[in-house]
Design an enzyme around this catalytic site. Structure first.
Site, PDB file in Angstrom:
ATOM      1  N   HIS A 152       0.916  11.426 -12.695  1.00 52.92           N
ATOM      2  CA  HIS A 152       0.069  11.146 -11.519  1.00 52.92           C
ATOM      3  C   HIS A 152       0.777  11.444 -10.195  1.00 52.92           C
ATOM      4  O   HIS A 152       0.154  11.335  -9.139  1.00 52.92           O
ATOM      5  CB  HIS A 152      -0.372   9.679 -11.517  1.00 52.92           C
ATOM      6  CG  HIS A 152      -1.264   9.303 -12.657  1.00 52.92           C
ATOM      7  ND1 HIS A 152      -2.442   9.974 -12.928  1.00 52.92           N
ATOM      8  CD2 HIS A 152      -1.151   8.336 -13.614  1.00 52.92           C
ATOM      9  CE1 HIS A 152      -3.008   9.424 -13.998  1.00 52.92           C
ATOM     10  NE2 HIS A 152      -2.249   8.445 -14.438  1.00 52.92           N
ATOM     11  N   ASP A 189      -2.674  12.404 -22.454  1.00 51.04           N
ATOM     12  CA  ASP A 189      -2.784  11.032 -21.940  1.00 51.04           C
ATOM     13  C   ASP A 189      -4.259  10.742 -21.646  1.00 51.04           C
ATOM     14  O   ASP A 189      -5.025  11.632 -21.320  1.00 51.04           O
ATOM     15  CB  ASP A 189      -1.961  10.939 -20.648  1.00 51.04           C
ATOM     16  CG  ASP A 189      -1.797   9.535 -20.109  1.00 51.04           C
ATOM     17  OD1 ASP A 189      -0.718   8.953 -20.315  1.00 51.04           O
ATOM     18  OD2 ASP A 189      -2.746   9.026 -19.474  1.00 51.04           O
ATOM     19  N   HIS A 191      -5.503   9.360 -19.156  1.00 54.57           N
ATOM     20  CA  HIS A 191      -5.791   9.565 -17.732  1.00 54.57           C
ATOM     21  C   HIS A 191      -5.562  11.022 -17.341  1.00 54.57           C
ATOM     22  O   HIS A 191      -4.643  11.672 -17.867  1.00 54.57           O
ATOM     23  CB  HIS A 191      -4.886   8.663 -16.880  1.00 54.57           C
ATOM     24  CG  HIS A 191      -4.981   7.205 -17.247  1.00 54.57           C
ATOM     25  ND1 HIS A 191      -4.031   6.571 -18.021  1.00 54.57           N
ATOM     26  CD2 HIS A 191      -5.940   6.289 -16.968  1.00 54.57           C
ATOM     27  CE1 HIS A 191      -4.400   5.298 -18.186  1.00 54.57           C
ATOM     28  NE2 HIS A 191      -5.559   5.106 -17.571  1.00 54.57           N
ATOM     29  N   ASP A 276      -1.756   6.381 -24.469  1.00 52.57           N
ATOM     30  CA  ASP A 276      -2.820   5.447 -24.084  1.00 52.57           C
ATOM     31  C   ASP A 276      -4.197   6.001 -24.441  1.00 52.57           C
ATOM     32  O   ASP A 276      -5.217   5.363 -24.210  1.00 52.57           O
ATOM     33  CB  ASP A 276      -2.733   5.074 -22.595  1.00 52.57           C
ATOM     34  CG  ASP A 276      -2.489   6.264 -21.696  1.00 52.57           C
ATOM     35  OD1 ASP A 276      -2.599   7.418 -22.169  1.00 52.57           O
ATOM     36  OD2 ASP A 276      -2.194   6.050 -20.497  1.00 52.57           O
TER      37      ASP A 276
HETATM   38 ZN   LIG Z   1      -2.221   7.183 -18.856  1.00 54.58          ZN
END
Ligand SMILES: [Zn+2]
Length: 338
Positions: A152, A189, A191, A276
């Site tokens: 991120h 991931d 996200h 995740d």
């Molecule tokens: Zn994540």
């Protein structure tokens, strides 16, 4: 795992230099990790906790005992390494905020502690060290057991538990130090890897393939986001609704990534290995299983063998259910070895 256990594991590994080269070569996956990464200490109830790394290293140690992997001691990233991705102003800001005792990074939702810079530099350094190892023939496949995570973080903004973009630093370093012109980064991931996308938006040397839950944090990752200029078409986003899993995600890897890699012909393959996206993770609603992570690993390793001399550098991102993280990492490592 206590800190002492971790350090003993790391020390045992340092002594690998004294073993015969044959026994080192037999362990064909190198794991890069450093107890310095435990020094990033968010508050006790935070999901991105030092326990994550301790859990991953317990799993790694089982493989090490079985002679399946060797654990290498990486070097920390230098400012020159971090500046391959991040702006000088951002580096200065991170240093100042940590030194000033701030508890959260001003650019985003990332908790800080006194040891956060040391930990974050160790995490990026692990990826740089792994890139050196796979590019110089020390190993074909490497797994970086790192935290804080990285995907991120963009050039001038850490967020989402991330300070430096570990995998992006590694990819840029591969180009600068080893002359690698084409790197594939595959991100599974839950996200979207918005930071990695930003860094390589108009770069042209990185194919960034991402599957993620949508709508979900951080909200980016539409298929319309494709990159610009030299990077046009090299950002490949695959958003899926909550509840998606094996069919959709393995399907995207097979039907979208494999042909894209066939055209791009990466010389180095990197994985933003966030776990995740596994069923039961507290921060995601995708439903991948340990078996699915094994098959995803097979697919990515297959791409690396077809185009990149088998060179894979996998980098831990998220994964917040400790038992789930353990099972998923074991599954991933078992196929990096195979
Ligand atoms: Zn994540």
């Amino acid at each position: 795992m206590t800190r002492r256990d971790f350090l003993e594991t790391a020390t045992a590994v340092l002594s690998l230099g004294g073993l015969s080269s044959a026994s080192v070569a037999a362990a064909n996956v190198q794991v890069f990790s450093d107890p310095a990464m435990l020094r990033h200490e968010p508050p006790d109830d935070h999901p991105e906790s030092p326990k994550r790394l301790e859990t991953v290293m317990q799993t790694v140690r089982r493989f090490e005992t079985a002679g399946k992997v060797s654990v290498a001691a990486p070097r920390p990233a230098t400012d020159d390494d971090l500046l391959l991705v991040h702006s000088p102003e951002y580096l200065k800001k991170v240093r100042a905020e940590i030194a000033g005792g701030r508890r959260t990074l001003s650019t985003g939702d990332t908790e800080l502690s006194a040891g956060s810079f040391t930990a974050a530099a160790a995490a990026a350094g692990a990826v740089v060290s792994a890139v050196d190892a796979v590019m110089t023939g020390g190993t074909r496949t490497a797994f970086c057991a790192v935290r804080p995570p990285g995907h991120h973080a963009s050039q001038a903004r850490g967020m989402g538990f991330c300070i430096f973009n570990n995998i992006a630093v590694g990819a840029r370093y591969a180009r600068k130090k080893h002359g690698v012109e084409r790197v594939l980064i595959a991100d599974w991931d839950v996200h979207h890897g918005n930071g990695t996308q930003d860094v390589f938006w108009s770069d042209g040397s990185v194919l960034f393939f991402d599957i993620h839950q949508h709508p979900w944090y951080p909200g980016t990752g539409s298929p319309d986001e494709k990159g610009e200029g030299k990077g046009r078409g090299l950002i490949v986003n695959n958003p899926f609704p909550a509840g998606s899993g094996r069919t959709q995600i393995l399907g995207a890897f097979r039907n979208v990534l494999v042909p894209a890699a066939e055209r791009f012909k990466p010389q180095l393959v990197m994985i933003s290995a966030g776990f995740d996206s596994r069923a039961g993770d507290p921060l995601g609603r995708l439903t991948l299983t340990d078996r699915d992570f094994a098959e995803l690993t097979d697919l990515v390793v297959g791409i690396a063998r077809a185009h990149a001399g088998g060179r894979v550098v996998s980098v831990l991102e998220g994964g917040y259910a400790l038992d789930g993280l353990s099972g998923a990492v074991a599954s991933h490592l078992s196929r990096l070895i195979a």
